[in-house]
Design a protein around this motif. Sequence first.
Motif: not given
Length: 157
Positions: A22-24, A75-80
């Motif tokens: 989400g945005r927050q 949340s997260f943005i993985p590196n794989t």
Amino acid sequence: HNAEVNALIADPSLHAAVLYPGRQSLDLSRCTAKEATDFTPSGKKLVIFVIDGTWDLARGMINRSTNLQALPQLSFIPNTRSAYLIRQQPQAHCLSTLEAVHWMIDRFADLGVYPAPPHNGHQSLIDVFQSMVRQQLEYGQRSLIRTEGLRVRQNPI
């Protein structure tokens, strides 16, 4: 309206959150150890709800559940990229549920917030996942060969 979910959310000793971009949301891939630690109020145990389903189903569940909407989000943005080769992810950074849980365990441990299970015990999540993917790919190959063979027999030259 699930009684177990509501009990966890209402438990004063717990800090319930949901893994959802989400945005927050607190972005675990970019946050500091202090930000990750401060996410959970002192004296409370973190409980993370992880929605298991397609991205469309997860979005629908969040949209229909006022309880889940009210929870703080992680949340997260993985590196794989995802190893879920039998399903196409909507974005390059999207992972399967098991991969996401494994990633969070690793990240919280790397930040020094929560230790990973002893002897890298959570690796079994990925081992089982990879075995399932291999098995489904093998099954798909066998089905393709069997189907192609049937087509040849059904349509002789």
